[in-house]
Design a protein around this motif. Structure first.
Motif, short mmCIF file in Angstrom:
data_model
loop_
_atom_site.label_atom_id
_atom_site.label_comp_id
_atom_site.label_asym_id
_atom_site.label_seq_id
_atom_site.Cartn_x
_atom_site.Cartn_y
_atom_site.Cartn_z
N PHE A 84 1.34 -31.68 -64.72
CA PHE A 84 1.69 -32.32 -63.46
C PHE A 84 3.04 -31.79 -62.95
CE2 PHE A 84 -0.83 -36.55 -64.03
CZ PHE A 84 -2.00 -35.80 -63.95
N ARG A 85 3.14 -31.75 -61.63
CA ARG A 85 4.39 -31.33 -60.99
C ARG A 85 4.90 -32.50 -60.16
NH1 ARG A 85 6.15 -28.24 -56.47
NH2 ARG A 85 4.07 -28.32 -55.53
N TYR A 86 6.22 -32.75 -60.20
CA TYR A 86 6.81 -33.88 -59.49
C TYR A 86 7.42 -33.40 -58.17
CZ TYR A 86 6.06 -35.86 -64.07
OH TYR A 86 5.47 -36.27 -65.23
N ILE A 87 6.98 -34.01 -57.11
CA ILE A 87 7.29 -33.56 -55.75
C ILE A 87 8.46 -34.36 -55.19
CG2 ILE A 87 6.33 -33.12 -53.46
CD1 ILE A 87 5.01 -31.60 -55.77
N PRO A 88 9.40 -33.71 -54.52
CA PRO A 88 10.50 -34.45 -53.88
C PRO A 88 9.98 -35.37 -52.77
CG PRO A 88 10.53 -32.14 -53.20
CD PRO A 88 9.53 -32.24 -54.32
N MET A 113 -0.42 -25.92 -51.58
CA MET A 113 0.90 -26.26 -52.10
C MET A 113 1.36 -27.58 -51.49
SD MET A 113 4.37 -23.98 -51.90
CE MET A 113 5.84 -24.42 -52.81
N VAL A 114 1.64 -28.56 -52.33
CA VAL A 114 2.23 -29.82 -51.86
C VAL A 114 3.73 -29.59 -51.74
CG1 VAL A 114 2.59 -32.25 -52.32
CG2 VAL A 114 0.41 -31.18 -52.94
N LEU A 115 4.23 -29.61 -50.51
CA LEU A 115 5.64 -29.30 -50.26
C LEU A 115 6.56 -30.48 -50.58
CD1 LEU A 115 5.19 -27.40 -46.89
CD2 LEU A 115 5.52 -26.39 -49.13
N ARG A 116 6.15 -31.68 -50.12
CA ARG A 116 6.98 -32.85 -50.32
C ARG A 116 6.21 -34.09 -49.87
NH1 ARG A 116 8.32 -29.87 -46.16
NH2 ARG A 116 8.25 -30.77 -44.07
N PHE A 117 6.69 -35.26 -50.30
CA PHE A 117 6.25 -36.54 -49.77
C PHE A 117 7.29 -36.96 -48.74
CE2 PHE A 117 3.39 -38.36 -53.35
CZ PHE A 117 2.74 -37.13 -53.44
N GLU A 118 6.83 -37.58 -47.66
CA GLU A 118 7.74 -37.96 -46.58
C GLU A 118 7.54 -39.41 -46.19
OE1 GLU A 118 8.06 -33.66 -44.22
OE2 GLU A 118 7.04 -35.38 -43.29
N THR A 119 8.65 -40.06 -45.92
CA THR A 119 8.63 -41.35 -45.24
C THR A 119 9.23 -41.12 -43.86
OG1 THR A 119 8.85 -42.61 -47.29
CG2 THR A 119 9.49 -43.72 -45.24
N LEU A 120 8.39 -41.17 -42.85
CA LEU A 120 8.80 -40.87 -41.48
C LEU A 120 9.07 -42.17 -40.73
CD1 LEU A 120 9.19 -38.76 -39.21
CD2 LEU A 120 6.77 -39.05 -38.66
N MET A 121 10.29 -42.31 -40.22
CA MET A 121 10.68 -43.50 -39.46
C MET A 121 10.79 -43.11 -37.99
SD MET A 121 13.61 -44.96 -42.05
CE MET A 121 13.85 -46.44 -41.06
N THR A 122 9.93 -43.70 -37.15
CA THR A 122 9.85 -43.34 -35.74
C THR A 122 10.14 -44.56 -34.89
OG1 THR A 122 8.09 -41.76 -36.31
CG2 THR A 122 8.41 -42.24 -33.99
N PRO A 123 11.03 -44.47 -33.89
CA PRO A 123 11.31 -45.62 -33.03
C PRO A 123 10.10 -46.00 -32.19
CG PRO A 123 12.37 -43.64 -32.19
CD PRO A 123 11.82 -43.27 -33.52
N ASP A 124 9.88 -47.30 -32.05
CA ASP A 124 8.73 -47.75 -31.27
C ASP A 124 8.93 -47.53 -29.78
OD1 ASP A 124 10.71 -49.59 -30.95
OD2 ASP A 124 9.45 -51.36 -31.23
#
Length: 400
Positions: free
Chosen positions: A133-137, A59-70
């Motif tokens: 096709f299913r569109y993922i958040p 199951m593809v739960l979601r796409f993520e853009t993770l922003m992490t401080p350097d």
């Protein structure tokens, strides 16, 4: 019999209240680039499980853009490192504690090949069909630096819950331990010609090891305090403890390795000895999986011998000289001295997890209880013989 029916009714009420909400789980296919497929041929939480690294099923739960401080320093605004990834739950994963995060660089996206958005995934059973096709958040998660503040001293203790809002993930070690108390009803002979109904309570302890790719099998040794059973020749009532080999099968058990903890991001002006603080991330709604059940069935079989003095005498005479048994049978043909008192048990039960390492268990079974009797004949005070009774029992306790 009334006691037995009452106990069964109470167990039904208790375990009937342990209901878990479920949500339909999708069956997606996530394609992996050929040069990255080797990374995904093993299930990450149990390396013994092999899977197809070219196309992952789950199951593809979601796409993520993770922003992490350097870096995190007081008074300085950090720069953020951006990582795009897919949150994926393999078909073998029991719940959301075992999510995999797959970087975009390793994914062979199917959507753009058919003029669809990047966050399109295909149905595993209907590949390459855009209508399926299913569109993922697509979520953006920003990890913030936080101060490390020492927590005050507390005497609170985290105890297992009996009525948990969700089912804990079961983490099984290579060994197991069962503690049980039980109730049994059976027919016994107070004399060779007089039969009576009896019941009684007993305790049992089982220990052994687990095996199988999901730790679904267990093998060990059980000790039971036994039940009071008559020696029908003397009307003496004695307890007959048991030692049995124990084999158990949990068809739906799925014990996997827990995820490793991530390194927290913190900022502090002075050294701090407080417990580690986890990175504060955007909370994601928990999904309940249809096969993640609170109550898991199991089956067991057992075999062994009683260890009371009469049964041991009967066992000894069977492994001694054959002429001794022949003399007894010739003088008292109504006695069975050539059968070893081997007991058999079959049963079925259910587990309910109250923590990641402890289950409450209830089971019921049938036991063919073989044992030895003794009487004074032929000039001897302890001539053994064989007898067997059948009994029904229910047990409850904990499994570690």
């Amino acid at each position: 019999m009334k006691k037995l029916l009452l106990l069964l009714f109470l167990f039904s009420l208790v375990f009937g209240s342990f209901a878990c909400r479920t949500l339909k789980r999708t069956d997606d296919a996530l394609r992996i680039k050929k040069d990255s497929a080797y990374k995904y041929t093993s299930y990450p939480y149990n390396r013994n499980i092999v899977r197809n690294g070219n196309t992952l099923r789950g199951m593809v739960l979601r796409f993520e853009t993770l922003m992490t401080p350097d870096s995190c320093f007081a008074g300085r605004t950090p720069n953020y490192k951006v990582e795009n990834r897919v949150a994926f739950l393999d078909v073998k994963s029991p719940n959301l504690r075992f999510v995999e995060y797959i970087p975009f660089e390793d994914v062979d996206f199917i959507g753009p090949k058919f003029g669809q958005p990047l966050n399109s995934v295909e149905d595993y059973n209907f590949p390459l069909e855009p209508k399926r096709f299913r569109y993922i958040p697509w979520d953006t998660i920003k990890a913030e630096c936080k101060e490390c503040n020492c927590r005050p001293f507390s005497l609170s203790v985290n105890l297992p819950c009996l009525f948990c809002p969700e089912c804990p993930t079961r983490i099984c070690k290579w060994y197991f331990l069962e503690l049980r108390g039980g109730y049994s009803t059976y027919r016994d002979k107070i004399t060779p010609n007089q039969t009576i109904w009896k019941d009684g309570f007993f305790g049992e302890l089982t220990a052994g090891f687990r095996f199988g790719n999901r730790k679904q099998y267990a093998f060990g040794l059980m000790f039971s305090t036994g039940l009071p059973i008559y020696n029908s020749f003397t009307s003496e009532e004695i307890y007959r403890p048991l030692t049995l080999l124990h084999f158990r099968w949990d068809p739906f058990k799925n014990c996997v390795k827990p995820r490793e903890k991530t390194t927290p991001i913190r900022v502090s002006k002075e050294p701090c000895l407080c417990p580690e603080d986890e990175v504060q991330e955007q909370k994601v709604e928990k999904l309940d999986l249809p096969f993640e059940k609170c109550i898991n069935p199991y089956f067991f079989v057992q075999s062994g011998i009683p260890i009371d003095r009469f049964s041991i005498d009967l066992f000894k005479i069977n492994i001694s000289r054959a002429d001794c048994k022949d003399k007894i049978q010739a003088s008292a043909p109504y006695l069975d001295v050539k059968t070893v008192p081997v007991t058999f048990t079959i049963g079925v039960g259910v587990d309910y997890p109250i923590s990641s390492h402890i289950d409450i268990s209830v089971d019921a079974g049938w036991r063919s209880y073989a044992f030895g009797e003794s009487q004074a004949i032929l000039g001897f005070s302890n001539v053994p013989s064989y007898r067997r009774i059948n009994m029904f029992f229910i047990r409850t306790g904990i499994t570690l």
